[in-house]
Design a protein around this motif. Structure first.
Motif, PDB file in Angstrom:
ATOM      1  N   GLY A 127       0.837  -1.214   0.000  1.00  6.22           N
ATOM      2  CA  GLY A 127       0.000   0.000   0.000  1.00  6.22           C
ATOM      3  C   GLY A 127       0.861   1.249   0.000  1.00  6.22           C
ATOM      4  N   ALA A 128       2.057   1.145  -0.592  1.00  3.89           N
ATOM      5  CA  ALA A 128       3.065   2.209  -0.488  1.00  3.89           C
ATOM      6  C   ALA A 128       2.659   3.498  -1.179  1.00  3.89           C
ATOM      7  CB  ALA A 128       4.388   1.707  -1.062  1.00  3.89           C
ATOM      8  N   ASN A 129       1.734   3.405  -2.139  1.00  2.26           N
ATOM      9  CA  ASN A 129       1.322   4.616  -2.853  1.00  2.26           C
ATOM     10  C   ASN A 129       0.154   5.329  -2.186  1.00  2.26           C
ATOM     11  OD1 ASN A 129      -0.323   2.396  -3.590  1.00  2.26           O
ATOM     12  ND2 ASN A 129      -1.189   3.601  -5.251  1.00  2.26           N
ATOM     13  N   GLY A 130      -0.350   4.815  -1.064  1.00  2.69           N
ATOM     14  CA  GLY A 130      -1.504   5.421  -0.398  1.00  2.69           C
ATOM     15  C   GLY A 130      -1.087   6.544   0.551  1.00  2.69           C
ATOM     16  N   PHE A 131      -2.065   7.194   1.128  1.00  5.41           N
ATOM     17  CA  PHE A 131      -1.859   8.332   2.042  1.00  5.41           C
ATOM     18  C   PHE A 131      -0.889   7.976   3.177  1.00  5.41           C
ATOM     19  CE2 PHE A 131      -3.956  10.260   5.998  1.00  5.41           C
ATOM     20  CZ  PHE A 131      -3.253  11.457   5.932  1.00  5.41           C
ATOM     21  N   ILE A 132      -1.155   6.873   3.872  1.00  8.33           N
ATOM     22  CA  ILE A 132      -0.304   6.483   4.999  1.00  8.33           C
ATOM     23  C   ILE A 132       0.968   5.791   4.500  1.00  8.33           C
ATOM     24  CG2 ILE A 132      -0.160   4.996   7.056  1.00  8.33           C
ATOM     25  CD1 ILE A 132      -3.256   5.455   7.348  1.00  8.33           C
ATOM     26  N   GLY A 133       0.800   4.904   3.516  1.00  9.34           N
ATOM     27  CA  GLY A 133       1.938   4.112   3.031  1.00  9.34           C
ATOM     28  C   GLY A 133       3.127   4.961   2.627  1.00  9.34           C
ATOM     29  N   ILE A 134       2.879   6.018   1.873  1.00  4.52           N
ATOM     30  CA  ILE A 134       4.013   6.808   1.360  1.00  4.52           C
ATOM     31  C   ILE A 134       4.722   7.559   2.488  1.00  4.52           C
ATOM     32  CG2 ILE A 134       2.689   8.863   0.705  1.00  4.52           C
ATOM     33  CD1 ILE A 134       4.447   8.951  -1.885  1.00  4.52           C
TER      34      ILE A 134
ATOM     35  N   VAL B  11       3.185  -1.978  -4.918  1.00  2.59           N
ATOM     36  CA  VAL B  11       2.020  -1.306  -5.513  1.00  2.59           C
ATOM     37  C   VAL B  11       1.326  -2.285  -6.451  1.00  2.59           C
ATOM     38  CG1 VAL B  11       2.950   1.053  -5.349  1.00  2.59           C
ATOM     39  CG2 VAL B  11       3.492  -0.343  -7.352  1.00  2.59           C
ATOM     40  N   ARG B  12       0.098  -1.919  -6.861  1.00  5.66           N
ATOM     41  CA  ARG B  12      -0.684  -2.846  -7.685  1.00  5.66           C
ATOM     42  C   ARG B  12      -0.289  -2.871  -9.145  1.00  5.66           C
ATOM     43  NH1 ARG B  12      -7.026  -2.991  -6.456  1.00  5.66           N
ATOM     44  NH2 ARG B  12      -6.996  -0.943  -5.474  1.00  5.66           N
ATOM     45  N   ALA B  13       0.237  -1.748  -9.621  1.00  7.77           N
ATOM     46  CA  ALA B  13       0.555  -1.646 -11.044  1.00  7.77           C
ATOM     47  C   ALA B  13       1.758  -0.735 -11.225  1.00  7.77           C
ATOM     48  CB  ALA B  13      -0.638  -1.093 -11.811  1.00  7.77           C
TER      49      ALA B  13
ATOM     50  N   ILE C 280       0.229  -2.494   4.831  1.00  2.00           N
ATOM     51  CA  ILE C 280      -0.679  -1.352   4.971  1.00  2.00           C
ATOM     52  C   ILE C 280      -1.848  -1.439   3.980  1.00  2.00           C
ATOM     53  CG2 ILE C 280      -0.764   1.195   4.897  1.00  2.00           C
ATOM     54  CD1 ILE C 280       2.227   1.180   5.652  1.00  2.00           C
ATOM     55  N   ALA C 281      -1.643  -2.136   2.867  1.00  2.00           N
ATOM     56  CA  ALA C 281      -2.664  -2.179   1.803  1.00  2.00           C
ATOM     57  C   ALA C 281      -3.976  -2.780   2.288  1.00  2.00           C
ATOM     58  CB  ALA C 281      -2.141  -2.998   0.617  1.00  2.00           C
ATOM     59  N   SER C 282      -5.054  -2.083   2.050  1.00  2.00           N
ATOM     60  CA  SER C 282      -6.400  -2.571   2.332  1.00  2.00           C
ATOM     61  C   SER C 282      -7.365  -1.546   1.750  1.00  2.00           C
ATOM     62  CB  SER C 282      -6.612  -2.686   3.853  1.00  2.00           C
ATOM     63  OG  SER C 282      -7.655  -3.574   4.175  1.00  2.00           O
ATOM     64  N   PRO C 283      -8.493  -1.961   1.209  1.00  2.64           N
ATOM     65  CA  PRO C 283      -9.388  -0.959   0.616  1.00  2.64           C
ATOM     66  C   PRO C 283     -10.023  -0.067   1.680  1.00  2.64           C
ATOM     67  CG  PRO C 283     -10.262  -3.192   0.326  1.00  2.64           C
ATOM     68  CD  PRO C 283      -8.967  -3.341   1.033  1.00  2.64           C
TER      69      PRO C 283
ATOM     70  N   ASN D  32      -3.361   0.096  15.641  1.00  4.31           N
ATOM     71  CA  ASN D  32      -4.778   0.431  15.501  1.00  4.31           C
ATOM     72  C   ASN D  32      -4.969   1.948  15.598  1.00  4.31           C
ATOM     73  OD1 ASN D  32      -4.445  -2.313  16.957  1.00  4.31           O
ATOM     74  ND2 ASN D  32      -6.512  -2.428  16.157  1.00  4.31           N
ATOM     75  N   PRO D  33      -4.823   2.646  14.471  1.00 13.88           N
ATOM     76  CA  PRO D  33      -5.073   4.087  14.513  1.00 13.88           C
ATOM     77  C   PRO D  33      -6.554   4.418  14.315  1.00 13.88           C
ATOM     78  CG  PRO D  33      -4.191   3.466  12.372  1.00 13.88           C
ATOM     79  CD  PRO D  33      -4.297   2.195  13.179  1.00 13.88           C
ATOM     80  N   PRO D  34      -7.025   5.549  14.887  1.00 13.80           N
ATOM     81  CA  PRO D  34      -8.357   6.050  14.541  1.00 13.80           C
ATOM     82  C   PRO D  34      -8.249   6.898  13.280  1.00 13.80           C
ATOM     83  CG  PRO D  34      -7.413   7.325  16.350  1.00 13.80           C
ATOM     84  CD  PRO D  34      -6.345   6.374  15.878  1.00 13.80           C
ATOM     85  N   TYR D  35      -9.040   7.943  13.137  1.00 12.69           N
ATOM     86  CA  TYR D  35      -8.930   8.833  11.968  1.00 12.69           C
ATOM     87  C   TYR D  35      -7.502   9.340  11.817  1.00 12.69           C
ATOM     88  CZ  TYR D  35     -13.703   9.717  10.381  1.00 12.69           C
ATOM     89  OH  TYR D  35     -14.949   9.607   9.814  1.00 12.69           O
ATOM     90  N   VAL D  36      -6.992   9.277  10.600  1.00 12.78           N
ATOM     91  CA  VAL D  36      -5.637   9.771  10.344  1.00 12.78           C
ATOM     92  C   VAL D  36      -5.742  11.023   9.470  1.00 12.78           C
ATOM     93  CG1 VAL D  36      -3.343   9.189   9.493  1.00 12.78           C
ATOM     94  CG2 VAL D  36      -4.820   7.383  10.419  1.00 12.78           C
ATOM     95  N   PHE D  37      -5.205  12.113   9.979  1.00 17.61           N
ATOM     96  CA  PHE D  37      -5.185  13.365   9.217  1.00 17.61           C
ATOM     97  C   PHE D  37      -3.737  13.766   8.971  1.00 17.61           C
ATOM     98  CE2 PHE D  37      -9.235  14.046  11.807  1.00 17.61           C
ATOM     99  CZ  PHE D  37     -10.092  13.715  10.769  1.00 17.61           C
TER     100      PHE D  37
END
Ligand code: NDP
Length: 345
Positions: free
Chosen positions: A7-14, A31-33, A78-81, A192-197
């Protein structure tokens, strides 16, 4: 030490990739692609061969991570929808569960140098809705979403489907741990994080393409009028939160701290209401240059109101004892998020 980050390209992953690279780790970003790795490649090009990309096209397939885990010392899964907008809950549950269990089995078979696997779960796997305010710690499990999933009735709304996907994925982790702990030389940490900003550094073409948590923040803080949010909504809705940079640091410390092994750990900076972020935004001087003036809501009506009720409160003793993080404040995160939106126009 080399770390595989899914999930490296996502908000948290990167942010996790960046934090690890900055601290001297080598990182293999999954990453997926191929094209999903372009932004990462560009951003971390300066690290040379300390950063590499691996393409894992379908994490639900058995053995999907078999190649990716070879030669790494640790894994951050980290990857998960993350979406509430699905009809069939298994669109979330299948990748969440199979992706996680698949990663663990790939490590079991091929991760001969792996010492630790960190899994990004969520407080979605901890909480339950209740008419009364509740306090949660790591002993709590979200059985409620699983009951609603089993019922399959009208209570099975989007965020409950998401909660079920995270709860089932984390339950599968601990089941795997119980079945295999005697025969493996590595261990597991669950965060286990709650909302991540926080500010975004992943590839976001437009605000509508933001990940869910920063999308909501953008909607309610930068555009609350068009979002239809009332002052009452802004003053009363909230939960727990953590800045993405602190969560990324927790992911790194989860690799390093012996005491984190075989534990789930809530990573939470504190309680919030949308109004708290609005008050922080309006206190910035000079004001951020956005396309429209910031709304004010009802200043002081959020957590600052002594009568404020927080429905979900998290105990954070475990994270404090093991990681001792110093969390960003609402004021700091707000300033950095608005600067991020300002720079994106
Ligand atoms: P993003 O949507 O920004 O990132 C999700 C990542 O997971 C992306 O890299 C995405 O890849 C990948 N992914 C999603 N679905 C699949 C799939 N079916 N197959 C393969 N990869 C997939 O979300 P966040 O960064 O916010 O979330 C990351 C993790 O943190 C998730 O596990 C989430 O549950 C957890 N979390 C997030 C919170 C938050 O407030 N943001 C709070 C608590 C936990 P692609 O770009 O290809 O879709």
């Amino acid at each position: 030490r080399k770390v595989l980050v899914s999930g490296a390209n996502g908000f948290i992953g990167i942010w996790v990739v960046r934090t690890l690279l900055e601290q001297g780790y080598s990182v293999r970003s999954a990453v997926r692609a191929e094209e999903k790795g372009q932004h990462l490649k560009k951003m971390f090009g300066g690290y040379g061969d300390k950063h590499e990309i691996v393409v894992v096209p379908d994490i639900t397939k058995e053995g999907a991570f078999d190649e990716a885990v070879k030669g790494v010392d640790a894994v951050e899964h980290i990857a998960s929808p993350v979406t509430f907008n699905v009809e069939d809950p298994y669109e979330l549950i299948t990748p969440a569960v199979n992706g996680t269990v698949g990663m663990l089995h790939s490590v079991l078979k091929h991760g001969t140098s792996v010492q630790r696997v960190v899994i990004t779960s969520s407080t979605a796997a901890v909480v339950r809705d209740d008419p009364n305010p509740l306090e949660f710690d790591e002993n709590n499990w979200n059985e409620q979403c699983l009951e609603i999933l089993a019922e399959g009735g009208p209570r099975l709304i989007g965020h409950i489907k998401y909660r079920a996907s995270k709860t089932l994925a984390e339950k599968a982790v601990w089941k795997f741990w119980e079945e295999n702990r005697g025969k493996i030389t590595w261990d597991i940490v669950v965060l286990n994080p709650p909302y991540v900003f926080g500010p975004t550094i992943h590839d976001v073409a437009s605000p509508s393409a933001l990940n869910i948590s920063t999308l909501e923040w953008h909607k309610f803080i930068v555009h609350p009028t068009s979002s239809g949010a009332t002052n009452e909504f802004l003053a009363t809705r909230g939960g727990g939160w953590v800045d993405v940079r602190d969560l990324a640091e927790a992911h790194m410390l989860a690799l390093e701290k012996e005491a984190a092994g075989s534990k789930r750990i809530i990573i939470n900076a504190g309680v919030w209401k949308w109004q708290d972020f609005l008050d922080a935004a309006n206190a910035i001087s000079p004001p951020p240059k956005l396309s429209q003036p910031l709304p004010v809501g009802n200043p002081g009506a959020g957590s600052a109101d002594p009568a404020a009720i927080h429905m979900l409160v998290f105990k954070t003793d475990r994270a404090r004892d093991i990681f001792g993080l110093k969390y960003h404040t609402i004021a700091e995160t707000t300033e950095d998020m608005l600067a991020d939106f300002e720079s994106r126009g």
